[in-house]
Design an enzyme around this catalytic site. Structure first.
Site, PDB file in Angstrom:
ATOM      1  N   HIS A 152      -8.966   3.650  -2.303  1.00  0.00           N
ATOM      2  CA  HIS A 152      -7.445   3.246  -2.161  1.00  0.00           C
ATOM      3  C   HIS A 152      -6.803   2.264  -3.310  1.00  0.00           C
ATOM      4  O   HIS A 152      -7.020   1.288  -3.028  1.00  0.00           O
ATOM      5  CB  HIS A 152      -7.622   2.392  -0.786  1.00  0.00           C
ATOM      6  CG  HIS A 152      -6.100   2.043  -0.356  1.00  0.00           C
ATOM      7  ND1 HIS A 152      -5.054   2.593  -0.807  1.00  0.00           N
ATOM      8  CD2 HIS A 152      -5.881   1.142   0.569  1.00  0.00           C
ATOM      9  CE1 HIS A 152      -3.921   1.928  -0.378  1.00  0.00           C
ATOM     10  NE2 HIS A 152      -4.437   1.039   0.354  1.00  0.00           N
TER      11      HIS A 152
ATOM     12  N   CYS B  58      -0.145   2.447   6.489  1.00  0.00           N
ATOM     13  CA  CYS B  58       0.208   1.269   6.915  1.00  0.00           C
ATOM     14  C   CYS B  58       0.337   0.208   5.854  1.00  0.00           C
ATOM     15  O   CYS B  58      -0.094   0.717   4.558  1.00  0.00           O
ATOM     16  CB  CYS B  58      -1.301   0.649   7.711  1.00  0.00           C
ATOM     17  SG  CYS B  58      -2.886   0.571   7.008  1.00  0.00           S
TER      18      CYS B  58
ATOM     19  N   CYS C 265       0.742  -1.151  -0.091  1.00  0.00           N
ATOM     20  CA  CYS C 265       0.134   0.167  -0.004  1.00  0.00           C
ATOM     21  C   CYS C 265       0.934   1.315  -0.009  1.00  0.00           C
ATOM     22  O   CYS C 265       0.208   2.285  -0.362  1.00  0.00           O
ATOM     23  CB  CYS C 265      -0.874   0.316   1.283  1.00  0.00           C
ATOM     24  SG  CYS C 265      -2.172  -1.474   1.249  1.00  0.00           S
TER      25      CYS C 265
END
Length: 403
Positions: A359, A389, A91
């Site tokens: 996202h 994160c 991510c």
């Protein structure tokens, strides 16, 4: 050491990551080249203007495989002498691309870079690369692997967050995102996605649900309860790692978790000489970068130690930061960050986040850096911190200072 400056930051709107999403027929290469072309045109870049294009994307298979960065350069209007590097830090891939580029500039390895990322989640589904962390039992069992949704629920249980708290944060994310769009706060950075005929495909984040309220979220069932408690029973795995917890409180669902979307973003980074050569004014300097590994079971607590590390490395304190962008992978991630640093929620994700707008994994890190820069300029503030994160237990962070 040479300073690394941000000269420009752009992103596409985020399309729903489904077959009926507006960007579903656009490839990752095409969306990436759309961003590269925008940076070239906006900044009058000619010839071998940048040293490299560093591009993050998470699911590096099919059309997102085989060094997507180089393919995107060749598909764009950039000079073919510019190479491309694809990277994957899950991510934080888009952020890591920016951080790598900044540190290359600081170290004298070239005057300028384009960094960012892409993820077409409607076309290349998350997990379709068959990651060993999840499917190889010799790794998964030893690391007490559980899916990210279970990890988010572990955070909520461990740190005492309730269903009402995670839902309230999500409602506020939707409200802030809608207000930001209504106030044209993203106008400086948004690049409309167009088809081959130049006709607009998407000019706004289409995942948002501005009518979301506590009642509508309250009607949603926890998304990870069955996989935790019934089959395949991941709660038992997690409780072996966290035996002090009597049970895991499952409170996350689609409405308080990040949206699955398509999107891309890019940042133009260079030294002082680069700006002088092209007549560009720097918008911010990249003051510090950091990354760190964390517990792979709870997995999503990385923003806390990454922020502690970047502040220690740069000799700063949390009070030196004016604004924060903490990726809303799940609501409990942001609540834990705010709890750990006693940060005023009004300073975190001022214009909403991934719960409201989605996202796009490989792009999000670059998106939130650009969003942070725009908001620093709009509000007249000076210093901002962006952090995410990361799957498998990592965290990353970037501190920028407006100039």
């Amino acid at each position: 050491m040479t300073e690394a400056y941000i000269y420009d930051a752009v992103r596409t709107p985020r399309g729903k990551g489904r077959k009926d999403g507006s960007l579903h027929e656009v490839t990752a290469v095409a969306l990436s080249s759309n961003v590269l072309n925008a940076l070239k045109e906006r900044n009058n870049l000619e010839g071998h203007a940048v040293e490299d294009v560093i591009w993050g994307n998470v699911t590096q298979v099919m059309e997102q495989g085989a060094c997507l960065a180089r393919t995107a350069v060749l598909a764009s209007d950039l000079d073919e002498r510019i190479p491309g590097l694809s990277i994957n830090r899950f991510c934080a891939s888009g952020m890591e691309a920016v951080n790598l580029a900044a540190n290359q500039v600081k170290g004298g390895a070239g005057m300028a870079y384009i960094a960012g990322g892409v993820e077409m989640m409607s076309r290349v589904p998350m997990g379709s690369d068959g990651a060993a962390m999840a499917i190889d039992p010799t790794v998964a069992m030893e690391q007490y692997f559980v899916p990210q949704g279970i990890s988010a629920d572990i955070i909520a249980t461990e740190y005492g967050f309730t269903r009402d708290q995670v839902d309230a944060l999500s409602v506020e994310s939707q409200r802030r995102a809608a207000a930001a769009w209504a106030d044209n706060r993203f106008a400086k950075s948004i690049v409309t996605v167009r088809d081959v005929n130049g006709l607009p495909i998407l000019d706004h984040d289409e995942y948002m649900r501005p009518g979301t309220d506590m009642q509508s979220l309250g009607a949603l069932k926890p998304a990870f309860k069955d996989m935790g408690e019934v089959m395949p029973g991941f709660d038992k795995v997690a409780l072996m790692k966290y035996p002090h917890l009597e049970a895991i409180n499952h409170i996350h669902h689609a409405g308080n978790s990040s949206g699955i979307v398509d999107g891309s973003a890019g940042v133009l980074i260079g030294n002082k000489e680069f700006g002088e050569k092209y007549g560009l004014k720097p918008r911010a300097r990249i003051r510090a970068t950091a990354k760190i590994g964390t517990d792979p079971t709870i997995m999503l607590t990385g923003p806390v130690p990454a922020t502690q590390k970047i502040l220690a490395d740069s000799g700063m304190s949390i009070s030196d930061i004016d604004l924060f962008e903490v990726n809303e992978a799940f609501a409990s991630v942001v609540l834990r960050f705010q709890q750990a640093f006693d940060v005023d929620p009004a300073l975190v994700n001022v214009n909403g986040g991934s719960i409201a707008m989605g996202h796009p994994l490989g792009a999000t890190g670059a998106i939130i850096i650009g969003t942070l820069l725009d908001e620093l300029e709009r509000s007249g503030k000076e210093v901002g911190l962006a952090t995410l994160c990361i799957a498998s237990g990592m965290g990353a962070a970037t501190i920028i200072e407006r100039v």
